[in-house]
Scaffold this motif. Structure first.
Motif, mmCIF file in Angstrom:
data_model
loop_
_atom_site.group_PDB
_atom_site.id
_atom_site.type_symbol
_atom_site.label_atom_id
_atom_site.label_comp_id
_atom_site.label_asym_id
_atom_site.label_seq_id
_atom_site.Cartn_x
_atom_site.Cartn_y
_atom_site.Cartn_z
ATOM 1 N N ARG A 84 0.785 -1.237 0.000
ATOM 2 C CA ARG A 84 0.000 0.000 0.000
ATOM 3 C C ARG A 84 0.820 1.292 0.000
ATOM 4 O O ARG A 84 0.467 2.225 -0.718
ATOM 5 C CB ARG A 84 -1.000 0.003 1.164
ATOM 6 C CG ARG A 84 -1.876 1.226 1.110
ATOM 7 C CD ARG A 84 -3.193 1.032 1.812
ATOM 8 N NE ARG A 84 -3.141 1.478 3.182
ATOM 9 C CZ ARG A 84 -4.243 1.669 3.925
ATOM 10 N NH1 ARG A 84 -5.431 1.431 3.433
ATOM 11 N NH2 ARG A 84 -4.124 2.062 5.159
ATOM 12 N N HIS A 131 -3.097 1.783 -8.327
ATOM 13 C CA HIS A 131 -3.828 1.037 -7.308
ATOM 14 C C HIS A 131 -4.196 -0.383 -7.734
ATOM 15 O O HIS A 131 -4.288 -1.282 -6.908
ATOM 16 C CB HIS A 131 -5.101 1.812 -6.927
ATOM 17 C CG HIS A 131 -5.916 1.155 -5.856
ATOM 18 N ND1 HIS A 131 -7.246 0.869 -6.005
ATOM 19 C CD2 HIS A 131 -5.560 0.696 -4.634
ATOM 20 C CE1 HIS A 131 -7.681 0.273 -4.905
ATOM 21 N NE2 HIS A 131 -6.688 0.161 -4.057
ATOM 22 N N THR A 164 -7.032 -4.361 1.184
ATOM 23 C CA THR A 164 -7.811 -3.377 0.435
ATOM 24 C C THR A 164 -7.346 -3.322 -1.015
ATOM 25 O O THR A 164 -7.625 -2.363 -1.725
ATOM 26 C CB THR A 164 -7.718 -1.983 1.083
ATOM 27 O OG1 THR A 164 -6.378 -1.749 1.467
ATOM 28 C CG2 THR A 164 -8.596 -1.908 2.297
ATOM 29 N N ASN A 196 -13.111 -0.499 4.946
ATOM 30 C CA ASN A 196 -13.558 -0.159 3.589
ATOM 31 C C ASN A 196 -14.813 0.710 3.590
ATOM 32 O O ASN A 196 -15.063 1.443 2.636
ATOM 33 C CB ASN A 196 -13.813 -1.430 2.782
ATOM 34 C CG ASN A 196 -12.521 -2.112 2.406
ATOM 35 O OD1 ASN A 196 -11.546 -1.448 2.057
ATOM 36 N ND2 ASN A 196 -12.487 -3.419 2.498
ATOM 37 N N VAL A 200 -13.673 2.081 -3.929
ATOM 38 C CA VAL A 200 -12.396 1.521 -3.484
ATOM 39 C C VAL A 200 -11.690 2.533 -2.591
ATOM 40 O O VAL A 200 -12.084 3.695 -2.524
ATOM 41 C CB VAL A 200 -11.484 1.135 -4.673
ATOM 42 C CG1 VAL A 200 -12.137 0.056 -5.520
ATOM 43 C CG2 VAL A 200 -11.134 2.341 -5.529
ATOM 44 N N GLU A 201 -10.634 2.088 -1.941
ATOM 45 C CA GLU A 201 -10.015 2.960 -0.937
ATOM 46 C C GLU A 201 -9.307 4.158 -1.556
ATOM 47 O O GLU A 201 -8.988 5.098 -0.844
ATOM 48 C CB GLU A 201 -9.049 2.159 -0.059
ATOM 49 C CG GLU A 201 -7.742 1.879 -0.756
ATOM 50 C CD GLU A 201 -6.680 1.254 0.107
ATOM 51 O OE1 GLU A 201 -6.559 1.607 1.281
ATOM 52 O OE2 GLU A 201 -5.944 0.417 -0.422
ATOM 53 N N LYS A 202 -9.086 4.114 -2.871
ATOM 54 C CA LYS A 202 -8.344 5.236 -3.458
ATOM 55 C C LYS A 202 -9.228 6.462 -3.681
ATOM 56 O O LYS A 202 -8.773 7.506 -4.102
ATOM 57 C CB LYS A 202 -7.685 4.820 -4.775
ATOM 58 C CG LYS A 202 -6.411 4.035 -4.537
ATOM 59 C CD LYS A 202 -5.328 4.909 -3.978
ATOM 60 C CE LYS A 202 -4.533 4.463 -2.788
ATOM 61 N NZ LYS A 202 -4.936 3.528 -1.840
ATOM 62 N N TYR A 243 -14.504 4.654 3.495
ATOM 63 C CA TYR A 243 -14.365 5.338 2.206
ATOM 64 C C TYR A 243 -15.739 5.653 1.625
ATOM 65 O O TYR A 243 -15.936 6.695 1.000
ATOM 66 C CB TYR A 243 -13.536 4.485 1.243
ATOM 67 C CG TYR A 243 -12.184 4.129 1.818
ATOM 68 C CD1 TYR A 243 -11.171 5.086 1.888
ATOM 69 C CD2 TYR A 243 -11.935 2.870 2.360
ATOM 70 C CE1 TYR A 243 -9.948 4.782 2.465
ATOM 71 C CE2 TYR A 243 -10.716 2.562 2.935
ATOM 72 C CZ TYR A 243 -9.729 3.520 2.981
ATOM 73 O OH TYR A 243 -8.522 3.222 3.557
ATOM 74 N N ILE A 295 1.536 2.478 -3.399
ATOM 75 C CA ILE A 295 0.403 3.065 -4.107
ATOM 76 C C ILE A 295 0.154 4.471 -3.551
ATOM 77 O O ILE A 295 -0.038 5.420 -4.312
ATOM 78 C CB ILE A 295 -0.875 2.200 -3.906
ATOM 79 C CG1 ILE A 295 -0.596 0.722 -4.119
ATOM 80 C CG2 ILE A 295 -2.031 2.728 -4.749
ATOM 81 C CD1 ILE A 295 -0.027 0.321 -5.432
ATOM 82 N N ASP A 296 0.174 4.569 -2.223
ATOM 83 C CA ASP A 296 -0.091 5.865 -1.587
ATOM 84 C C ASP A 296 0.918 6.925 -2.027
ATOM 85 O O ASP A 296 0.588 8.100 -2.111
ATOM 86 C CB ASP A 296 -0.058 5.734 -0.058
ATOM 87 C CG ASP A 296 -1.290 5.013 0.478
ATOM 88 O OD1 ASP A 296 -2.265 4.873 -0.302
ATOM 89 O OD2 ASP A 296 -1.283 4.589 1.641
#
Ligand SMILES: Cc1cc2nc3c(=O)[nH]c(=O)nc-3n(C[C@H](O)[C@H](O)[C@H](O)COP(=O)(O)OP(=O)(O)OC[C@H]3O[C@@H](n4cnc5c(N)ncnc54)[C@H](O)[C@@H]3O)c2cc1C
Lengths: 308, 255
Positions: A226, A236, A243, B37, B179-181, B40, A229-230
């Protein structure tokens, strides 16, 4: 003999799709339902698997149509033929299709199975691989979504009967797909399909060149933790973990990843685990079959040299 | 706009999860938290009504035992306006099919324009509830959204996967999972925590939703803890680490 339905999608046979046929043939006579804009390749592939019948869906543009179209037709076919089981690949899409069919046909569902036997008892590996659970559907058709890389595929020669089913009346009009930009075609396998995954963590400091080069040399997919990605180092779609994606390849190679519980949740069912980390105390070593304490760049560099 | 957010209380993802003798997750043994989740989805809902036009509300809907209230309070303290908590002893051991039926029934009572969900619960990890709820309501399903835009009565989402970027839309009301993004969820402020104490949680039983108890359509036959994995080989790189890595891959016939 009971009938087992499997769902095959896409332009060519995936390893996950081939495995569905193998699992299905343990429990009965397999019918492959084929959803593809170019079904010929899948029909031909079905003849190399233990498949006794294929049903080719026509009348739907699968590239432009939401998964509700596929699930509606599939539910109709399940109602018509009452198969003992429907096996679908355990991708996000596969699980959603299976979920909708389960509602429509009033059938129980098990997701993310790693095995299914002749009695349609499904095995799951849960809580990051700490428990093995066996369960069975008790109502309707047994709907089971299967993880990939769980059974060896041996090809045979079969001559499945080919049937066509017109799905035009089932096309979803609720969702409009306005654009699909395919990712740049890469020779690298996808995370779901790859039998080896090489992942990079914060320890890469965003430098993925060696990870990619190493992955390409051994035919592996690339994943990431993660923080990667962050920090915007990788998209992602490549995140592995709670997640992100769940992968269960033959081999998972973690480079510069500490081994947090949320990361392991996405890869712990990998058959062989390799960790490269400069910290000898990194938790990843506790689950690694092979651990290398060292700098990931030095190790990858010399591995690449050894491969060349 | 009236938005419902489906939330679940789950064991803390940092904790070791165990199975009880009944083949179900032993929930008593671990801290219970709001499913990561779902935060979000809550954040997305709050941002969509940020301007707070007249009639804008965000309602959390959750099915679970009594202690689910803690997770609901967390949602309320983030800024959600009110909640529906479906709590009934007859729901213990519900499968995804029963859960989706209960949630869909609760949604139907509320005249919502939009249902938002997280992509999956971190305990069961099935990821099927949004699709099932959408199927039951016969509302469009737009899942795994990394961007959500509402224009008039149309909702547009972007979904990014390994195979590319898809954009799709549908008419409201719709079921959308994120999604988490999508957004970084806010932390509850002190003011938010205080305000949450006064917000209303409507308690509902199965019969309040016009439903009767449902059997689970799956049965757990056995559940076995995996023996801890024997530690493998660990070497310290002395310059030959890469070579040994390749040798290991070859020995295991991986390459
Ligand atoms: C709700 C929630 C959900 C989460 N979901 C996910 C998820 O889906 N996926 C995920 O990955 N994480 C997830 N996390 C985050 C997770 O808890 C960890 O923070 C994360 O996995 C750590 O990533 P990392 O191992 O890359 O970084 P770190 O923990 O910082 O570890 C970096 C490692 O690299 C090593 N290292 C540094 N430099 C080198 C070098 N040159 N050579 C070799 N080794 C080096 C270090 O020794 C260290 O072990 C989640 C967390 C929460 C709270």
């Amino acid at each position: 003999m009971s009938q087992i339905f499997i769902l095959l999608e896409g332009d060519e046979l995936s390893s996950a799709g081939a495995e569905l046929a193998i699992f299905g043939s343990r429990a009965g006579s397999v019918t492959a339902v084929i959803c593809s804009n170019n079904p010929e390749a899948l029909v031909a592939s079905a003849a190399t698997l233990p498949v006794e019948r294929v049903i080719v869906l026509t009348g739907i543009d699968f590239a432009k149509s939401s998964l509700r179209s596929v699930s509606s037709v599939l539910a109709e076919l399940v109602k018509r033929d009452s198969p003992a089981a429907l096996l679908v690949a355990s991708s996000a899409r596969g699980k959603e299709i299976a979920a909708r069919v389960a509602v429509r046909t009033e059938s129980g569902i098990v997701t993310d199975a790693i095995d299914v036997n002749a009695a349609l008892e499904a095995t799951q590996s849960i809580f990051g691989g700490s428990y093995t659970v066996s369960s069975r559907v008790t109502h309707g058709t047994s709907i089971v979504t299967m993880r990939s890389h769980c059974v060896e595929v041996t090809t045979t020669t079969s001559s499945p009967a080919v049937e066509y089913f017109d799905g035009a009346g089932y096309v979803d009009t609720q969702v409009t797909i306005t654009s699909s930009e395919p990712a740049q075609k890469s020779a690298r396998p996808s995370l779901a399909e790859a039998s080896i995954v090489v992942s990079g963590g914060r320890g890469t400091d965003g430098k993925f060149e060696l990870i990619e080069e190493f992955a390409d040399l051994i035919g592996a997919a690339v994943g990431a933790s993660r923080p990667v990605i962050d920090s915007g180092w990788y998209p992602h779609a490549y995140q592995v973990g709670q997640t992100g994606k769940t992968v269960s390849p033959q081999c998972y190679i973690a480079c510069g990843i500490s081994g947090a519980i949320q990361h392991k949740a996405g890869m712990q069912t990998a058959k062989t685990i390799i960790a490269i980390n400069k910290d000898p105390e990194a938790p990843f070593f506790e689950i690694a079959d092979f651990g290398i304490v060292g700098d990931l760049f030095t190790v990858l560099q010399s591995a690449i040299a050894a491969l060349k | 706009m009236k938005i419902a957010v489906l939330i679940k209380q789950v064991p803390d993802s940092w904790a070791e999860k165990k199975m009880g003798s009944d083949g179900l997750l032993d929930r008593a043994g671990v801290d219970a938290v709001l499913n990561d989740n779902d935060e979000y989805a809550i954040e997305t809902a709050l941002q969509l009504v940020e301007a707070r036009a007249a009639g804008d509300t965000v309602t959390a809907i959750s099915m679970g035992p009594e202690r689910t209230t803690d997770a609901i309070r967390k949602a309320l303290s983030m800024g959600v306006d009110g909640a529906v908590h479906i709590c009934d002893d007859a729901l213990a051991g519900s499968d995804a099919l029963a859960t989706s039926k209960v949630l869909a029934a609760a949604i139907s009572q509320g005249e919502f324009d939009l249902v938002l969900c997280g992509m999956e619960a971190t305990d069961s990890r099935m990821g099927v509830i949004p699709a099932m709820v959408s199927e039951r309501l016969d509302w469009p399903q737009l899942t795994f959204a990394s961007e959500v835009v509402i224009q008039d009565s149309t909702i547009h989402i972007t979904r990014s996967t390994e195979s590319g970027v898809d954009r799709m839309n549908a008419q409201l009301p719709a079921v959308v999972s994120v999604v988490e993004k999508i957004f970084e969820p806010r932390y509850p402020s002190f003011k938010g925590i205080m305000a949450a104490k006064k917000k209303e949680i409507a308690m509902k039983s199965l019969s309040d939703l016009g439903l009767t108890p449902m059997d689970a359509w799956t049965k757990v036959l056995t559940s076995t803890p995996k023996p801890p994995k024997a530690a493998g080989v660990k070497i310290v790189d002395d310059g030959s680490g890469g070579e040994k890595l390749v040798a290991f891959l070859k020995e295991r016939k991986l390459i």
